[in-house]
Scaffold this motif. Structure first.
Motif, PDB file in Angstrom:
ATOM      1  N   MET A   1      53.322  81.920  22.281  1.00  0.00           N
ATOM      2  CA  MET A   1      53.920  81.429  21.050  1.00  0.00           C
ATOM      3  C   MET A   1      53.289  80.125  20.597  1.00  0.00           C
ATOM      4  N   SER A   2      53.075  79.236  21.582  1.00  0.00           N
ATOM      5  CA  SER A   2      52.495  77.956  21.205  1.00  0.00           C
ATOM      6  C   SER A   2      51.060  78.151  20.726  1.00  0.00           C
ATOM      7  N   VAL A  36      49.133  88.417   4.980  1.00  0.00           N
ATOM      8  CA  VAL A  36      50.422  88.370   5.662  1.00  0.00           C
ATOM      9  C   VAL A  36      51.168  89.657   5.408  1.00  0.00           C
ATOM     10  N   ARG A  37      52.028  90.016   6.332  1.00  0.00           N
ATOM     11  CA  ARG A  37      52.656  91.316   6.186  1.00  0.00           C
ATOM     12  C   ARG A  37      53.818  91.331   5.203  1.00  0.00           C
ATOM     13  N   GLY A  88      56.007  97.392   9.849  1.00  0.00           N
ATOM     14  CA  GLY A  88      56.691  96.486  10.763  1.00  0.00           C
ATOM     15  C   GLY A  88      57.848  97.231  11.393  1.00  0.00           C
ATOM     16  N   ALA A  89      59.041  96.739  11.181  1.00  0.00           N
ATOM     17  CA  ALA A  89      60.199  97.337  11.816  1.00  0.00           C
ATOM     18  C   ALA A  89      60.754  98.512  11.006  1.00  0.00           C
ATOM     19  N   VAL A  90      60.330  98.617   9.747  1.00  0.00           N
ATOM     20  CA  VAL A  90      60.886  99.648   8.879  1.00  0.00           C
ATOM     21  C   VAL A  90      60.180 100.969   9.112  1.00  0.00           C
ATOM     22  N   ILE A 115      69.483  85.693  15.435  1.00  0.00           N
ATOM     23  CA  ILE A 115      68.069  85.824  15.097  1.00  0.00           C
ATOM     24  C   ILE A 115      67.322  85.999  16.415  1.00  0.00           C
ATOM     25  N   ARG A 116      66.638  87.105  16.535  1.00  0.00           N
ATOM     26  CA  ARG A 116      66.026  87.399  17.826  1.00  0.00           C
ATOM     27  C   ARG A 116      64.683  86.683  17.991  1.00  0.00           C
ATOM     28  N   THR A 117      64.739  85.465  18.489  1.00  0.00           N
ATOM     29  CA  THR A 117      63.516  84.701  18.737  1.00  0.00           C
ATOM     30  C   THR A 117      63.784  83.732  19.869  1.00  0.00           C
ATOM     31  N   ILE A 143      57.625  82.237  10.945  1.00  0.00           N
ATOM     32  CA  ILE A 143      58.564  83.219  10.402  1.00  0.00           C
ATOM     33  C   ILE A 143      57.998  84.626  10.526  1.00  0.00           C
ATOM     34  N   LEU A 144      56.674  84.761  10.416  1.00  0.00           N
ATOM     35  CA  LEU A 144      56.065  86.091  10.439  1.00  0.00           C
ATOM     36  C   LEU A 144      56.097  86.713  11.820  1.00  0.00           C
ATOM     37  N   SER A 145      56.490  85.944  12.846  1.00  0.00           N
ATOM     38  CA  SER A 145      56.596  86.550  14.165  1.00  0.00           C
ATOM     39  C   SER A 145      57.877  87.359  14.277  1.00  0.00           C
ATOM     40  N   LEU A 146      58.749  87.247  13.294  1.00  0.00           N
ATOM     41  CA  LEU A 146      60.001  87.998  13.326  1.00  0.00           C
ATOM     42  C   LEU A 146      59.816  89.383  12.729  1.00  0.00           C
ATOM     43  N   SER A 147      60.654  90.319  13.172  1.00  0.00           N
ATOM     44  CA  SER A 147      60.674  91.621  12.524  1.00  0.00           C
ATOM     45  C   SER A 147      61.293  91.462  11.143  1.00  0.00           C
ATOM     46  N   GLY A 148      61.057  92.471  10.309  1.00  0.00           N
ATOM     47  CA  GLY A 148      61.547  92.387   8.942  1.00  0.00           C
ATOM     48  C   GLY A 148      63.043  92.128   8.880  1.00  0.00           C
ATOM     49  N   GLY A 149      63.765  92.815   9.694  1.00  0.00           N
ATOM     50  CA  GLY A 149      65.213  92.661   9.672  1.00  0.00           C
ATOM     51  C   GLY A 149      65.616  91.239  10.015  1.00  0.00           C
ATOM     52  N   ASN A 150      64.943  90.693  10.981  1.00  0.00           N
ATOM     53  CA  ASN A 150      65.271  89.328  11.382  1.00  0.00           C
ATOM     54  C   ASN A 150      64.848  88.302  10.333  1.00  0.00           C
ATOM     55  N   GLN A 151      63.735  88.565   9.670  1.00  0.00           N
ATOM     56  CA  GLN A 151      63.352  87.679   8.565  1.00  0.00           C
ATOM     57  C   GLN A 151      64.438  87.675   7.507  1.00  0.00           C
ATOM     58  N   VAL A 158      66.993  96.384   6.824  1.00  0.00           N
ATOM     59  CA  VAL A 158      67.852  95.792   7.846  1.00  0.00           C
ATOM     60  C   VAL A 158      68.570  96.922   8.577  1.00  0.00           C
ATOM     61  N   ASP A 159      68.588  96.825   9.902  1.00  0.00           N
ATOM     62  CA  ASP A 159      69.176  97.947  10.637  1.00  0.00           C
ATOM     63  C   ASP A 159      70.698  97.903  10.624  1.00  0.00           C
ATOM     64  N   ILE A 160      71.278  99.025  11.026  1.00  0.00           N
ATOM     65  CA  ILE A 160      72.728  99.200  10.897  1.00  0.00           C
ATOM     66  C   ILE A 160      73.502  98.085  11.595  1.00  0.00           C
TER      67      ILE A 160
END
Ligand SMILES: Nc1ncnc2c1ncn2[C@@H]1O[C@H](COP(=O)(O)OP(=O)(O)OP(=O)(O)O)[C@@H](O)[C@H]1O
Ligand SMILES: Nc1ncnc2c1ncn2[C@@H]1O[C@H](COP(=O)(O)OP(=O)(O)OP(=O)(O)O)[C@@H](O)[C@H]1O
Ligand SMILES: O[C@@H]1[C@@H](O)[C@H](O)OC[C@H]1O
Ligand SMILES: [Mg+2]
Ligand SMILES: [Mg+2]
Lengths: 314, 315, 313, 486
Positions: free
Chosen positions: B1-2, B314-315, D21-23, D373-375, D382-390, D415-417
């Motif tokens: 991460m870092s 970016v995605r 991504g997550a979708v 928030i799963r991190t 922010i882009l390290s998060l899945s779409g739902g988490n963003q 966003v998931d259920i």
């Protein structure tokens, strides 16, 4: 008789004190001439950027405006030739000075810049016969005046091999640029005996030496008031000796009178030379006295002075 | 991460690395004797690029198309006017400073007025502005060099603890800029606007107000630099800002600030400013001419941008 | 009658040129002649070519900050190699065009901002020019000089050249397939891609064509000035951008107009003359250039408003 | 699968999976289109219809599954075009700066030679008058000068047009969304003629009437899968809606009728032409429903932009906004999760305009726990998060502020259920604490959570439903213009 004649000044650059002094001299002398009815008009035009293309367009406009003579300080000795030729073809008298043009139909009031460069070395050779290391400050890259002064300095060094140029920088004829460039190269230079310059850069060089705590070399000055004053202070404090040389901005007024004389039907040689203005240890005070604060040591020409120059050259 | 986090802050490393390499190459030429003198000179002159660079950086951070080309003219006018007002009197130093700042504020307001009210693209708005400002500078003083007050000029040219005073001022300004960028609300705002001005608006950021303040800030820093440079070099000259047009942009870009906006970098400006001065000194020391110097400068800029890479998709 | 947006985009540039020309004629009736027109406009020819080059870059949503130094460089090549040993000269100029195409590829593939890459290139071209001509000089090849000083019957060469440039680039950019595709990239890159075209290739083509016109600008310039120097065309960078905008082009969206660009270049040149006919005090001559740039560009705002109103009818 | 079927197949997509991504946009979907048939494709927003179009068109490579054209497995835009597949995309994909004929040139690479312009012009003109007899489009005008409907017509005409080879399959992704009933009718008639002549059409539409009347076969998609594939004759409007609708979960019971107190906190006339106002009261959850793209997002933007100044920072912002289109107007992609979360409430987290790191981190921590928030670290990008988490972060951004009104632009996309349930819970508790939510959603489940719903059609409010009136049937009925009687 030129009472109904109109003369224009085409100037490519107004961004330093030399050029401002040149414009002021022009303004002063031509205003008198217009008031006395010697000529009908003498307007000055300066381009926004120091560019040959812009000046060429300007000259073409002056042709259209029907001036009888155009006095030019040119951005380039060759790139205006197309426009100058058009002016001549339209029957217009073209007189170039300082930045002269090579087009044969134009008159040239030239300073022998090469001799100016050489004179610096000659002075130094007399002052320090044992020679020494030189730092050369050059002008603006790609411009002919820079090339000519440089050539003169080189020729002088060849004749006096006891001198050696150990460093060379571009100071763009500006104190702050010269100061920056000299400060950057100075730490890697050996002991410097003298600095040869092109004018407008001596004071900056002196400041760079002072800032670096290096022994002050003999710096050839370029007639700017700040340079002369610094020299005077040093002279009073420790007897500092040098010389100062440059072209006098008032040469624009000579060019004006030459144009007027040609319009008047006088026969004038195509190539005139004016002496550069040199200041030495003895006449420093006198020159400093007559130089405007923040300006440039100057010589303005009257009609009689101009006639003398023309006559002398005949 | 870092590792992911370091990615963002990496570009400025190169400007420092490049500066270090060039420093060594120059000092090596003289067998080490020039180390101290060269360092002092570098700090002195880099200081001016840093001050204008920081201002330009704020503007560039605002996103694509934002740039201030009026920096040189602003420097000239503020130097000219301030020295004229001070008229060599030590007592007027602060008044002169005030005049310089006011010049900056006025030009900044003018720039943003053209950009916002007349919808002129910043690149052309600030250029047109610079022509007008330049004329104003000519009109006020006709290029006569007035000396700075004695106290001011000796301050600008001397050292404290072996470090040039101007470099200390640059350090102070950079520190403030760094704090603004990293710690203040304003810093967050310009970064957000640079990434997406629409998203910034939707996040409740006053976009126009922030952009306006940024253009004024850039002009004020340029004006301050003009004031200092004129005091340092013994007087204002009509062309004294000319060098700083490309310089202010180059140090920002080489320093690793994203041209696409949103990501700025104060340390990088130091690295790049030191580097830009050193590279000229090095090429002078080695006796290169103007042509080679220009080509190398250009190639270096392209190399740095290639290495730093475009903004990744970016995605 | 409903005007198309392309036509509206041409109306204001053409109108401002006409107004300016009328003002110049009024102040200086002798401009209204064969020689007069030529003197007013011949230096607009290289500017028009450079503007067309900039316009091609802008048609794919990029910007070229090296236009001025590049034209200076090609002018130096023209005044030296092209004159003394034409074969080598042509080779160098062809290489320069190839370099432009390569820039287009790099900018696209690495997704770099064109502004920075061309800023870097401006130093490179400038350095090459200084190496080529350390001090002003060189000479125009005879045929170039002959073309630029030709005296065609009735209409001066400056006007003839402007019309030819406008017409031929109109054919190239507005009428040809390649031109359509390049402008398509500026308008909607994704849909051009979806239709099966290679965007890299199209961007390279746009850049190469820009390089070609910039080379022509350098050659034409030397034809007028008879010689060159390393700084001869520095102002073309900003002039060319201003010319495109003035001619109704836009920074993004592939909305460009070659005829407009040529008119824009003519207008800018004329604006300079207009100022010198106005006899502004030397102190303010530089500032007046800025002011006129602002006035002319502020017309754009007016133009956009007009266009919007036209659309909302 | 026998040989004959292969020969008749124009395109076949089998077991296709695509994930963003997550979708999971496509989750093993099968779609076969044969020569001489019109296949109608329906499904809820986000069901994966456009995605499968992109796969068939060659613009998207599926992560799993095969695509074959005429029985031959192939990939890519060039291959699909070579097999006669043409596509009219959902979002307009003409070049706005080019003329109609020039756009035809871009779309048809076989329009070559010096006379291409004349040829293109003739082609588009011919095709336009075939499909839309009596149209008044000037084919020499620039596309941006045309109305939305005209652009749609042009794109359709270009796609049906042929230079050398006639198109074998034309995909129409919501082609009538900007056409009026008359033009839509002309298009449907043409589609029938085209199919009779042996061509194939894949027709995507939310207007069930035209699907039922035009297609031979109807495919229903849901959550990336095909859930029904039957001849059109076996569907009625009602059965089709049922096939599309997601499972109705037991809920709505916890929605207690709210008592309106005091004046409206918001009252806005959206459309100068109609006098219906959008109103909201403290503690209310107001839904904006209707088909996607009928002005709901625009309404939210208008409300937000007119309330928030652009020059002066507001001490107490009246409204906060939760973006749905994350990439365009939501996340700041260069920033950490924490900075993305705190950007709208910096005033409260700072003293003398300097942000307090401690307070910011504390708020980040609190919300990370509250909405899970799963991190491992809020300082991660922010882009390290899945779409739902963003999306959760964007939610938290609005909820952290002190704003009394929160505008939400279909924020649950992707966003998931599980997360949705958590967010619904938070919404309810915030609303009972007095916050007002204005919520545009394309999901019926979410609309049912609202106290009051405005149904949008053609950029205006078409109906207002309160309490028990909020049913899928009522919303659908109000959504379709002159449409389906339910
Ligand atoms: N480029 C993308 N990046 C991320 N997610 C995407 C992308 N394209 C589509 N999606 C997601 O994939 C899912 C399927 O989208 P798709 O566009 O296929 O839906 P659709 O059935 O066409 O919906 P609609 O009826 O609204 O057009 C959606 O959840 C959407 O948000
Ligand atoms: N580009 C990335 N860099 C670093 N870590 C990432 C990246 N993309 C995803 N991750 C990590 O991988 C985890 C799983 O990602 P994924 O997109 O599958 O999430 P998810 O479990 O589907 O979440 P959600 O259900 O909320 O959509 C994420 O929680 C994230 O921490
Ligand atoms: O024209 C030159 C001037 O600009 C420079 O400053 O000094 C020398 C002159 O020849
Ligand atoms: Mg997920
Ligand atoms: Mg879709």
């Amino acid at each position: 008789e030129t009472a109904d004649k109109r003369i224009a000044l085409s100037n490519n650059y107004a961004g330093n004190s030399w050029r401002q002094a040149m414009l002021t001299s022009w303004d002063k002398i031509t205003k008198e001439a217009v008031n006395e009815g010697t000529v009908a008009a003498a307007d000055a035009f300066t381009t926004a950027e120091n560019q040959a293309t812009e000046q060429a367009a300007q000259i073409q406009n002056l042709i259209l405006q029907g001036y009888d003579a155009i006095v030019v300080n040119a951005a380039s000795p060759t790139a205006l030739n197309g426009a100058i030729k058009e002016a001549c073809d339209a029957g217009i008298v073209v007189v170039s000075f300082d930045g002269i043009v090579t087009e044969p139909c134009a008159w040239r009031i030239a300073v022998d810049f090469k001799a100016m460069g050489e004179s610096q070395i000659e002075y130094l050779a007399k002052k320090m016969p044992e020679g020494g290391n030189l730092l050369e400050i050059r002008g603006l890259a790609g411009v002919s005046v820079d090339d000519e002064i440089h050539a003169g300095i080189q020729a002088g060094v060849e004749k006096n091999p006891q001198f050696k140029i150990v460093g060379s920088v571009n100071g763009d004829w500006a104190q702050d640029v010269a100061q920056r460039a000299v400060a950057g190269i100075l730490p890697s230079l050996p002991e410097i005996a003298a600095v040869v310059t092109q004018g407008g850069d001596g004071y900056g060089a002196a400041q760079a030496f002072a800032a670096a705590n290096r022994p002050m070399p003999t710096i050839v000055m370029g007639n700017r008031e700040d340079e002369l004053r610094w020299w005077k202070e040093q002279k009073d404090a420790n007897g500092y000796e040098t010389m100062s040389v440059s072209i006098a901005p008032g040469v624009s007024t000579l060019a004006f009178w030459v144009a007027q004389q040609i319009l008047d039907g006088k026969d004038v040689k195509k190539d005139l030379t004016v002496p550069f203005l040199r200041i030495d240890q003895e006449n420093l005070e006198a020159n400093l006295e007559s130089t405007e604060k923040g300006g440039v040591a100057n010589v303005e020409y009257s009609l009689e002075d101009a006639q003398k120059v023309i006559g002398a050259d005949m | 991460m870092s590792a992911v986090r370091n990615l963002g802050s990496r570009p400025w490393i190169w400007s420092f690395a490049a500066a270090a390499i060039v420093w060594v190459a120059t000092v090596w030429f003289t067998g080490g004797s020039s180390a101290f003198g060269l360092s002092q000179a570098t700090l002195t002159f880099a200081a001016f690029s840093i001050i204008v660079g920081v201002g330009q950086m704020f503007v560039i951070t605002l996103g694509p198309g934002n740039i201030d080309l009026s920096v040189p003219a602003t420097m000239t006018l503020s130097g000219t006017l301030a020295l004229k007002v001070m008229d060599v009197q030590d007592g007027m130093i602060l008044v002169g400073l005030l005049v310089a700042v006011l010049v900056g504020v006025a030009i900044g307001i003018g720039n943003y007025a053209l950009i916002k009210l007349l919808r002129i693209p910043p690149i052309i708005a600030t250029l047109s502005m610079s022509f007008i400002v330049q004329s104003f500078a000519i009109w006020t003083n006709r290029g006569l060099r007035i000396k700075p007050p004695e106290m001011l000029s000796s301050f600008a040219t001397s050292y404290s603890f072996g470090i040039p005073n101007v470099a200390l001022i640059a350090l102070l300004i950079s520190t403030v800029a760094w704090v603004l960028l990293e710690k203040s609300i304003y810093g967050r705002w310009i970064s957000a606007i640079g990434q997406s001005s629409f998203a910034a608006r939707m996040a409740g950021i006053p976009v126009d107000g922030t952009r306006f303040v940024t253009y004024v800030l850039c002009a004020v820093l340029a004006a301050l630099c003009g004031y200092l440079l004129a005091s340092f070099s013994g007087g204002a000259a009509l062309n004294m800002g000319a060098e700083y047009l490309l310089m202010s942009i180059a140090v920002v870009v080489i320093g690793g600030t994203a041209v696409a906006g949103g990501n700025s970098n104060v340390p990088g400006i130091w690295g790049a400013s030191l580097f830009m001065f050193l590279v000229v000194s090095m090429l002078n020391t080695y006796g290169f001419g103007a042509g080679v110097r220009l080509i190398l400068t250009g190639l270096i800029i392209i190399a740095v941008i290639l290495a730093a890479g475009g903004r990744k998709a970016v995605r | 009658m409903k005007l198309s947006s392309g036509a509206i985009r041409l109306v204001i540039p053409a109108a401002s040129l006409a107004v300016l020309l009328a003002a110049v004629f009024y102040m200086q009736p002798r401009a209204m002649s064969y020689t007069g027109l030529n003197l007013l406009f011949n230096l607009a020819v290289p500017i028009a070519l450079a503007t067309i080059a900039q316009m091609l870059i802008m048609s794919v949503n990029d910007l070229d900050l090296s236009m001025g130094t590049f034209v200076s460089f090609t002018a130096c090549v023209t005044a030296t190699f092209l004159q003394s040993s034409p074969a080598i000269g042509i080779l160098i100029l062809a290489g320069a065009i190839a370099a432009y195409a390569a820039l287009g590829v790099i900018i696209h593939v690495r997704q770099l901002p064109s502004i920075v890459v061309t800023l870097g290139m401006s130093f490179v071209w400038g350095g090459l020019a200084v190496l080529l001509l350390p001090s002003p000089g060189g000479a125009a090849p005879g045929w170039v000089r002959w073309i630029m000083t030709a005296k065609p019957p009735l209409v001066p060469v400056a006007i003839v050249a402007s019309v030819i440039i406008a017409a031929s680039t109109h054919l190239l950019v507005m009428r040809s397939s390649l031109g359509v595709l390049i402008r398509g990239v500026g308008g909607n890159q994704r849909s051009v891609e979806r239709a099966g075209w290679s965007i890299v290739w199209l961007r390279a083509a746009a850049y190469a064509m820009a390089g070609f016109f910039a080379v022509l600008a350098g050659i034409a310039l030397v034809g007028l000035t008879t010689s060159a120097d390393a700084n001869i065309a520095l102002r073309y960078t900003l002039l060319s951008i201003a010319g495109v905008i003035l001619g109704g082009g836009e920074f993004v969206g592939g909305r460009v107009s070659p005829i407009g660009a040529v008119i824009g270049a003519l207008t800018l040149t004329l604006a300079g003359s207009f100022l010198s006919f106005m006899r502004i005090s030397p102190d303010w001559q530089i500032g007046a250039q800025g002011a006129i740039l602002i006035v002319v560009l502020a017309l754009r705002l007016f133009l956009n408003r007009l266009e919007k109103r036209e659309k909302n009818r | 699968m026998n040989e004959i079927a292969h020969e008749q197949e124009v395109v076949a997509a089998r077991g296709v999976k695509v994930a963003f991504g997550a979708v999971r946009a496509l989750d093993g979907a099968d779609l076969v289109i044969r020569a001489g048939e019109c296949v109608g494709l329906v499904g809820h927003n986000g069901a994966g219809k456009s995605t499968i179009v992109n796969v068939i068109n060659g613009g998207l490579t599926p992560h799993e599954g095969t695509i074959s054209y005429g029985g031959e497995v192939a990939q890519g835009i060039t291959a699909s075009r070579a097999h006669g597949v043409r596509c009219v995309f959902q979002e307009l994909s003409l070049c706005p700066n080019l003329t109609v004929a020039e756009n035809a040139r871009v779309m048809h690479s076989d329009l070559t030679g010096t006379g291409w312009r004349k040829q293109a012009l003739a082609l588009v003109k011919q095709q336009l008058s075939d499909i839309f007899p009596g149209h008044t489009i000037d084919c020499e005008s620039v596309v941006e000068d045309l109305t939305i409907a005209e652009r749609q017509m042009v794109e359709i005409a270009i796609s049906f047009g042929a230079v050398a080879d006639r198109p074998r399959l034309v995909i129409l992704d919501e082609p009538t969304s900007s056409l009026d009933a008359g033009l839509a009718g002309q298009l449907m008639a043409y589609v029938r003629r085209f199919v009779e002549a042996g061509g194939s059409v894949l027709l995507i539409s939310h207007i069930l009437g035209e699907i039922l009347s035009t297609s031979n076969r109807i495919v229903v998609m849901k959550d990336g899968k095909v859930v029904a594939d039957k001849p059109a004759s076996q569907f009625q409007t009602r059965s089709l809606v049922e096939a599309m609708g997601s499972v109705v979960r037991e809920q709505g019971s916890d929605r207690t009728a709210r008592v309106r107190t005091g004046d409206a906190v918001l009252s806005k006339q959206l459309n100068p032409r109609s006098d219906s106002r959008l109103e909201a009261y403290a503690g209310e959850i107001v839904g904006l429903a209707g088909l996607g793209g009928h002005g709901q997002t625009e309404a939210l933007l208008e409300i937000y932009l007119s309330a928030n100044g652009n020059w002066w920072p507001t001490r107490e912002p009246k409204m906060a906004f939760v973006a749905g289109d994350r990439g365009l107007n939501g996340t700041f992609s260069l920033w950490s999760i924490l900075k993305n979360l705190s950007v709208s409430s910096l005033k409260a987290l700072s003293s003398r305009s300097m942000i307090s790191d401690g307070r910011e981190a504390e708020v980040g921590d609190r919300w990370r726990k509250r909405i899970e928030i799963r991190t491992p670290d809020m300082d991660n990008p922010i882009l390290s998060l899945s779409g739902g988490n963003q999306q959760k972060v964007l939610f938290a951004r609005a909820l952290v502020t002190t704003s009394k009104i929160v505008l939400m632009d279909d924020p649950m996309r992707g966003v998931d259920i599980g997360t949705k349930q958590e967010v619904y819970e938070i919404l309810r508790s915030e609303a009972s604490a007095g916050r007002t939510f204005i919520w545009y959603s394309t999901e019926m489940d979410e609309i049912r959570l609202c106290d009051r719903v405005y149904v949008f059609r053609d950029g205006a409010i078409a109906a207002e439903l309160v309490g028990e009136e909020i049913t899928e049937a009522n919303v659908l009925a109000a959504s379709f213009a002159g449409g389906v009687a339910v």
